[in-house]
Scaffold this motif. Structure first.
Motif, mmCIF file in Angstrom:
data_model
loop_
_atom_site.group_PDB
_atom_site.id
_atom_site.type_symbol
_atom_site.label_atom_id
_atom_site.label_comp_id
_atom_site.label_asym_id
_atom_site.label_seq_id
_atom_site.Cartn_x
_atom_site.Cartn_y
_atom_site.Cartn_z
ATOM 1 N N HIS A 62 1.089 -1.183 0.239
ATOM 2 C CA HIS A 62 -0.184 -0.239 -0.089
ATOM 3 C C HIS A 62 0.943 1.450 -0.193
ATOM 4 O O HIS A 62 1.862 1.207 0.421
ATOM 5 N N PRO A 63 0.600 2.524 -0.320
ATOM 6 C CA PRO A 63 1.457 3.720 -0.658
ATOM 7 C C PRO A 63 1.311 4.623 1.089
ATOM 8 O O PRO A 63 -0.111 3.783 1.636
ATOM 9 N N ILE A 64 1.974 5.418 0.496
ATOM 10 C CA ILE A 64 1.794 6.177 2.171
ATOM 11 C C ILE A 64 0.410 6.943 2.692
ATOM 12 O O ILE A 64 0.256 7.306 0.963
ATOM 13 N N LEU A 65 -0.190 6.761 3.182
ATOM 14 C CA LEU A 65 -1.133 6.929 2.893
ATOM 15 C C LEU A 65 -0.838 8.753 3.766
ATOM 16 O O LEU A 65 -1.541 8.683 5.239
ATOM 17 N N VAL A 66 -1.319 9.487 3.589
ATOM 18 C CA VAL A 66 -1.668 10.674 3.926
ATOM 19 C C VAL A 66 -2.858 11.290 4.484
ATOM 20 O O VAL A 66 -3.952 11.348 3.537
ATOM 21 N N THR A 67 -3.013 10.978 5.636
ATOM 22 C CA THR A 67 -4.512 11.451 6.045
ATOM 23 C C THR A 67 -4.630 13.136 6.596
ATOM 24 O O THR A 67 -4.380 13.353 7.452
ATOM 25 N N LYS A 68 -5.522 13.708 5.994
ATOM 26 C CA LYS A 68 -6.651 15.244 6.662
ATOM 27 C C LYS A 68 -6.647 15.052 7.510
ATOM 28 O O LYS A 68 -8.228 14.978 7.453
ATOM 29 N N ILE A 69 -6.340 15.357 9.055
ATOM 30 C CA ILE A 69 -6.610 15.137 9.949
ATOM 31 C C ILE A 69 -6.887 16.167 10.478
ATOM 32 O O ILE A 69 -5.812 18.195 10.663
ATOM 33 N N ASP A 70 -8.275 17.436 11.157
ATOM 34 C CA ASP A 70 -8.751 18.560 12.611
ATOM 35 C C ASP A 70 -7.686 18.563 13.473
ATOM 36 O O ASP A 70 -7.302 17.124 13.818
ATOM 37 N N ASN A 71 -7.295 20.503 13.242
ATOM 38 C CA ASN A 71 -6.927 20.579 14.565
ATOM 39 C C ASN A 71 -7.436 21.554 15.470
ATOM 40 O O ASN A 71 -6.265 22.145 15.718
ATOM 41 N N THR A 72 -8.147 21.484 15.672
ATOM 42 C CA THR A 72 -9.002 22.396 16.631
ATOM 43 C C THR A 72 -9.301 21.507 17.365
ATOM 44 O O THR A 72 -10.261 20.516 17.023
ATOM 45 N N VAL A 73 -10.190 22.387 18.582
ATOM 46 C CA VAL A 73 -10.732 21.866 20.017
ATOM 47 C C VAL A 73 -12.054 20.920 19.393
ATOM 48 O O VAL A 73 -12.469 19.746 19.968
ATOM 49 N N VAL A 128 2.806 16.204 0.584
ATOM 50 C CA VAL A 128 2.469 15.424 -0.325
ATOM 51 C C VAL A 128 4.001 14.775 -1.492
ATOM 52 O O VAL A 128 4.047 15.159 -1.858
ATOM 53 N N PRO A 129 4.520 13.482 -0.483
ATOM 54 C CA PRO A 129 5.221 13.094 -2.427
ATOM 55 C C PRO A 129 4.585 12.683 -3.397
ATOM 56 O O PRO A 129 3.974 12.385 -3.350
ATOM 57 N N SER A 130 5.811 13.028 -4.811
ATOM 58 C CA SER A 130 5.872 13.258 -5.926
ATOM 59 C C SER A 130 4.879 11.769 -6.309
ATOM 60 O O SER A 130 4.691 11.497 -7.687
ATOM 61 N N GLU A 131 5.540 11.022 -5.551
ATOM 62 C CA GLU A 131 5.096 8.777 -6.083
ATOM 63 C C GLU A 131 5.199 8.084 -4.751
ATOM 64 O O GLU A 131 5.143 8.256 -3.372
ATOM 65 N N HIS A 132 4.530 6.843 -4.706
ATOM 66 C CA HIS A 132 3.873 6.362 -3.648
ATOM 67 C C HIS A 132 3.400 6.709 -2.541
ATOM 68 O O HIS A 132 3.470 6.234 -1.652
ATOM 69 N N ALA A 133 2.136 7.899 -2.578
ATOM 70 C CA ALA A 133 1.468 8.094 -1.497
ATOM 71 C C ALA A 133 -0.043 8.385 -1.992
ATOM 72 O O ALA A 133 0.423 8.999 -3.445
ATOM 73 N N THR A 134 -0.547 8.618 -1.268
ATOM 74 C CA THR A 134 -2.353 8.620 -1.121
ATOM 75 C C THR A 134 -3.461 9.796 0.056
ATOM 76 O O THR A 134 -2.154 9.100 1.055
ATOM 77 N N VAL A 135 -3.549 10.495 -0.767
ATOM 78 C CA VAL A 135 -4.305 11.567 0.164
ATOM 79 C C VAL A 135 -5.684 10.337 0.803
ATOM 80 O O VAL A 135 -6.157 10.582 -0.647
#
Length: 332
Positions: free
Chosen positions: A61-72, A124-131
């Motif tokens: 599987h690729p690197i999984l770059v997960t966008k996570i909220d950073n508020t209270v 995000v890396p240009s290869e082998h990564a998915t957001v």
């Protein structure tokens, strides 16, 4: 990288953005060409840590770059304790969002998942990564797609709504299910940072606390406990904190992404290329350096008085702080 296919899904981050957005199709993931006697490095690409005996740094599987909220409102964030690396970036309203990198370990649960920004093109890396994302505004979808970055949004493998949380902070992901949905040959991504053993680091100055200020309304604060750096104003649960061995603060230029969020705020865009001031916090000390990145897709390099520095192998949190006086401060 994974093939993008068209899908009509509803985003739920960044103020309820909606778009007909291309999606990463895990079943059509990139498969590298066969190579004879390929030697896979025995270190993890996002930490530089040596893999355990019997393991391999090449995953299916690729690197999984997960966008996570950073508020209270995101409390408690889930999954940070198993992340390899985190990048904190500015979003509208002076707040921040996390790009959380998972590869060597994949947590069962992560989130709350929020939307992408154009800033992610340089992160995000240009290869082998998915957001892994809730979606994005149409203009951002187009730019992310034009950059060739695959992504999975709501409706994709592992995504679900947690009824115990309030929308839009209730989109979560069973990231193990996401990882298992990819059908690709095992491949090791390139190193995200120039890793080393710390032997080339200058002595620096003592610094046991630090603050990275993104705006008048948000500053991320850290304290060195003798072993790791602890985010003292974290939104993660006490037993799910990111185990930061190094905090790398980089001053970056911030521009205008060219559109407003639903509340009428300008959406900022971090320019993660060029060069700027850097502060490397490790083992209770700080080294002031210069960072360089030739293009959005280049690997970061660090320079200290003409000497190229490597990052000590371990878990790194990167603060992409808007350039300005006293935006990075520390105390002994």
């Amino acid at each position: 990288m994974a093939t993008l296919t068209a899908a009509s899904l509803t985003s739920c981050g960044g103020g309820g953005d909606k778009s007909d957005a291309p999606q990463a199709d895990p079943s059509e993931a990139f498969t590298p060409a066969e190579q004879e006697e390929e030697v896979v490095p025995d270190t993890w690409p996002l930490t530089g840590i040596q893999v355990a005996d019997g393991e391999t740094a090449a995953k299916k599987h690729p690197i999984l770059v997960t966008k996570i909220d950073n508020t209270v409102s995101a409390s408690p964030q889930a999954g940070l304790g198993e992340a390899d690396l985190v990048v904190e970036e500015l979003v509208e309203g002076g707040l921040t969002r996390l790009a959380v990198f998972f590869y060597s370990q994949i947590p069962d649960n992560a989130g709350p998942v929020r939307s992408m920004r154009a800033s992610d093109i340089g992160i995000v890396p240009s290869e082998h990564a998915t957001v892994v994302t809730s979606g994005a505004a149409d203009v951002t979808i187009r730019r992310i797609s034009d950059a060739g970055i695959p992504f999975i949004q709501e409706g994709g493998p592992g995504m679900y709504r947690d009824s115990s949380r309030n929308a839009p902070y209730n989109l979560m992901v069973h990231l193990n299910d996401t990882a298992k949905s990819f059908k690709q040959k095992a491949v090791r991504p390139a190193d995200y940072l120039p890793w080393g053993d710390g032997s080339d680091l200058p002595k620096g100055k003592k610094a046991t606390t630090l603050a990275a200020s993104f705006s008048g309304g948000h500053s991320t604060q850290w304290e060195f406990d003798g072993d790791h750096y602890v985010n003292t104003n974290s939104n993660a649960a006490p037993d799910d904190q990111f185990p930061a061995d190094t905090v790398l603060a980089l001053q970056v230029q911030v521009g205008d992404a060219g559109y407003l969020d639903p509340a009428g705020n300008k959406v900022p865009e971090t320019k993660f290329e060029g060069q700027g001031q850097a502060w490397l916090f490790h083992n209770g000390r700080v080294i002031r350096a210069t960072w360089h990145k030739d293009s959005l897709t280049s690997t970061l390099s660090l320079d200290f008085k003409g000497q190229t520095l490597t990052l000590p192998a371990g878990h790194t949190w990167i603060e992409l702080v808007p350039a300005g006086p006293r935006n990075v401060t520390w105390q002994k």
